[in-house]
Design a protein around this motif. Structure first.
Motif, PDB file in Angstrom:
ATOM      1  N   UNK A 198       0.887  -1.172   0.068  1.00 36.50           N
ATOM      2  CA  UNK A 198      -0.037  -0.073   0.037  1.00 36.50           C
ATOM      3  C   UNK A 198       0.950   0.997  -0.099  1.00 36.50           C
ATOM      4  N   UNK A 199       0.490   2.314  -0.763  1.00 37.14           N
ATOM      5  CA  UNK A 199       1.296   3.500  -0.847  1.00 37.14           C
ATOM      6  C   UNK A 199       1.342   4.099   0.774  1.00 37.14           C
ATOM      7  N   UNK A 200       2.602   4.549   0.862  1.00 41.59           N
ATOM      8  CA  UNK A 200       2.819   5.039   2.300  1.00 41.59           C
ATOM      9  C   UNK A 200       2.001   6.383   2.638  1.00 41.59           C
ATOM     10  N   UNK A 201       1.856   6.440   4.079  1.00 39.81           N
ATOM     11  CA  UNK A 201       0.913   8.029   4.396  1.00 39.81           C
ATOM     12  C   UNK A 201       1.597   8.572   5.198  1.00 39.81           C
ATOM     13  N   UNK A 202       1.927  10.176   4.803  1.00 45.44           N
ATOM     14  CA  UNK A 202       2.716  10.931   5.931  1.00 45.44           C
ATOM     15  C   UNK A 202       1.440  11.787   6.466  1.00 45.44           C
ATOM     16  N   UNK A 203       1.492  11.481   7.651  1.00 41.38           N
ATOM     17  CA  UNK A 203       0.451  11.781   8.441  1.00 41.38           C
ATOM     18  C   UNK A 203       0.551  13.346   9.056  1.00 41.38           C
ATOM     19  N   UNK A 204       1.618  14.042   8.751  1.00 39.41           N
ATOM     20  CA  UNK A 204       1.634  15.359   9.043  1.00 39.41           C
ATOM     21  C   UNK A 204       2.804  16.094   8.367  1.00 39.41           C
ATOM     22  N   UNK A 205       2.708  17.004   7.591  1.00 35.84           N
ATOM     23  CA  UNK A 205       3.700  17.971   7.044  1.00 35.84           C
ATOM     24  C   UNK A 205       3.377  19.191   6.827  1.00 35.84           C
ATOM     25  N   UNK A 206       4.368  19.959   6.371  1.00 32.08           N
ATOM     26  CA  UNK A 206       4.048  21.322   5.883  1.00 32.08           C
ATOM     27  C   UNK A 206       4.911  21.135   4.267  1.00 32.08           C
TER      28      UNK A 206
END
Ligand SMILES: [Zn+2]
Length: 450
Positions: A66-74
């Motif tokens: 499954x594609x990876x998930x970045x749960x918080x960024x700017x």
């Protein structure tokens, strides 16, 4: 009887990560994945006849994840990558980042978000949660790049009613946009920069729109101690009293979550998650680290993040996963804690749950969004493969990601970006990078004084 529609895409001969729990990651060799209309329409873990699909990708030798998930960024902070190094967090904000962000205009947010998107597509990240300003430009970059994103327009109470209003307006206008690839949040910056009335209004708006609040809270123990000294309550208790926890929220960092906070978060575990990006915490010499063991024991989802590249230097979730895994073992003093299966589970269903998207992303299952990456494990740094889970957590490099698919659409094939013009991006960055880091104007957007 109608025959089923012909799949748009079939991925054949892959080894698929078809399931994960904290205790076990399940890989199925010889799998065929079928994708129809942006969703996974079949997962054949046994040999099947060559599928009749409009397009077939032969993924022999590849792992499908499954594609990876970045749960918080700017995301647009990629523009400030490396511009404030080897400084403490207070100086990082006050002397570098917030004065530099005075220079960041609308076009820059489009460019910086596109840079982040290019990096994330190449790193196998298919969904990111973004918290920044000029978010119409970030949304345009999401539309153009083809990624999936949860977007929130950040605000401080120092902006008056305009900041909150713009955040609500943005979340309303963009919710469900780009064929559903864009979801939104209400995005107060933090309890120390947003007052209780605005937090309560943000919670009400989130409830009314059916979205989450995305906020930095208890980022480090100093913030928690300061709140407890000044108000007698922790930042997490502030979120509870203002209704933010009840509305549902994405809590960025939480290194300062104290033991009394855990039951508060456990009570809303179906709609609250914590994002974890340990590289920045280690660079800032922050301690202690987010109490992941206690949060998971209370059923609170925890997901990986990078935060902005100005502190994390990359948008690489494989790296966040790897640092989390080794740091968790070291903190627990237990090499058997946080196995590679747990690390992969956090990358998939747990990170999805932080964004309120459990079952939709982070899993290769029928009905889920067709967000799939193909990873080549033939590199010498991976060979021989005795434990595929450990390979993905401890050996793989982002350059091993060969193909990235979002919503059934191929965004990168054999390392070549298909939606972003890399040469044009580089030349724009060359022209603008120095101007953005100029601090000679002597202004800032906000004071860091948690
Ligand atoms: Zn952040």
């Amino acid at each position: 009887m109608d025959s089923p529609p012909i799949p748009d895409l079939a991925i054949v001969n892959c080894t698929a990560l078809v399931g994960s729990t904290a205790g076990r990651a399940e890989f199925a060799p010889g799998t065929t994945l079928e994708i129809t209309g942006g969703a996974i329409s079949a997962v054949h873990t046994h040999p099947v006849d060559a599928p009749q699909a409009r397009e077939v990708i032969d993924a022999r030798g590849m792992v499908a994840m499954p594609g990876l998930i970045n749960t918080h960024c700017h995301a647009a902070m990629t523009l400030l990558r490396g511009a404030a190094e080897d400084v403490a967090v207070g100086a990082w904000f006050n002397d570098y980042i917030w004065p530099m962000e005075v220079n960041v205009g609308e076009r820059d947010v489009y460019t910086g978000t596109t840079l982040a998107a290019a990096e994330m597509i190449q790193a196998g990240v298919t969904t990111f949660a973004d918290h920044y300003f000029f978010m119409d430009q970030a949304a345009r970059a999401v539309v153009d790049s083809g990624l999936r994103a949860n977007l929130g327009s950040a605000f401080f109470s120092s902006q008056g009613a305009d900041g909150l209003g713009a955040s609500i307006d943005f979340a309303t206008r963009w919710s469900g946009a780009a064929g559903g690839r864009i979801t939104t949040s209400i995005a107060p910056h933090a309890p120390y920069t947003v007052d209780d009335d605005d937090l309560a209004a943000a919670a009400d708006a989130a409830r009314a729109l059916g979205v989450r609040v995305h906020i930095h809270a208890s980022e480090d123990i100093a913030q928690a101690e300061k709140s407890i000294a000044a108000r007698g309550i922790s930042p997490i208790e502030v979120l509870r009293r203002t209704g933010v926890l009840d509305a549902g929220c994405i809590i960025a960092h939480g290194n300062g979550i104290v033991p009394d906070d855990i039951p508060l978060l456990g009570a809303v575990r179906d709609r609250v998650g914590v994002t974890h990006g340990p590289k920045g915490y280690l660079k800032f010499a922050l301690g202690p680290i987010t109490p992941i063991m206690d949060l998971l024991a209370a059923g609170v989802p925890v997901g990986y993040c990078t935060d902005g590249a100005a502190s994390n230097n990359t948008m690489d979730i494989f790296e966040s996963m790897r640092i989390t895994a080794i740091l968790q073992k070291q903190l627990a003093g237990d090499a058997t804690w946080f196995r590679s299966s747990a690390a992969l589970h956090m990358a998939g269903p747990e990170s999805a749950a932080v964004l309120g998207m459990r079952g939709q992303i982070g899993e290769l299952r029928v009905g889920a969004c067709a967000d799939v990456i193909l990873v080549d494990t033939s590199g010498f740094h991976c060979q021989p493969v005795h434990d595929l889970g450990a390979t993905l957590v401890y050996s793989i490099q982002t350059s091993d990601v060969q193909t990235t698919i979002v919503d059934g659409k191929v965004l990168m094939r054999d390392r070549r970006l298909l939606t972003i013009d890399g040469d044009a991006l580089r030349s724009e960055l060359r022209d603008r990078a120095r101007e953005i880091t100029d601090r000679s104007h002597g202004r800032t957007i906000q004071d860091y004084a948690p």
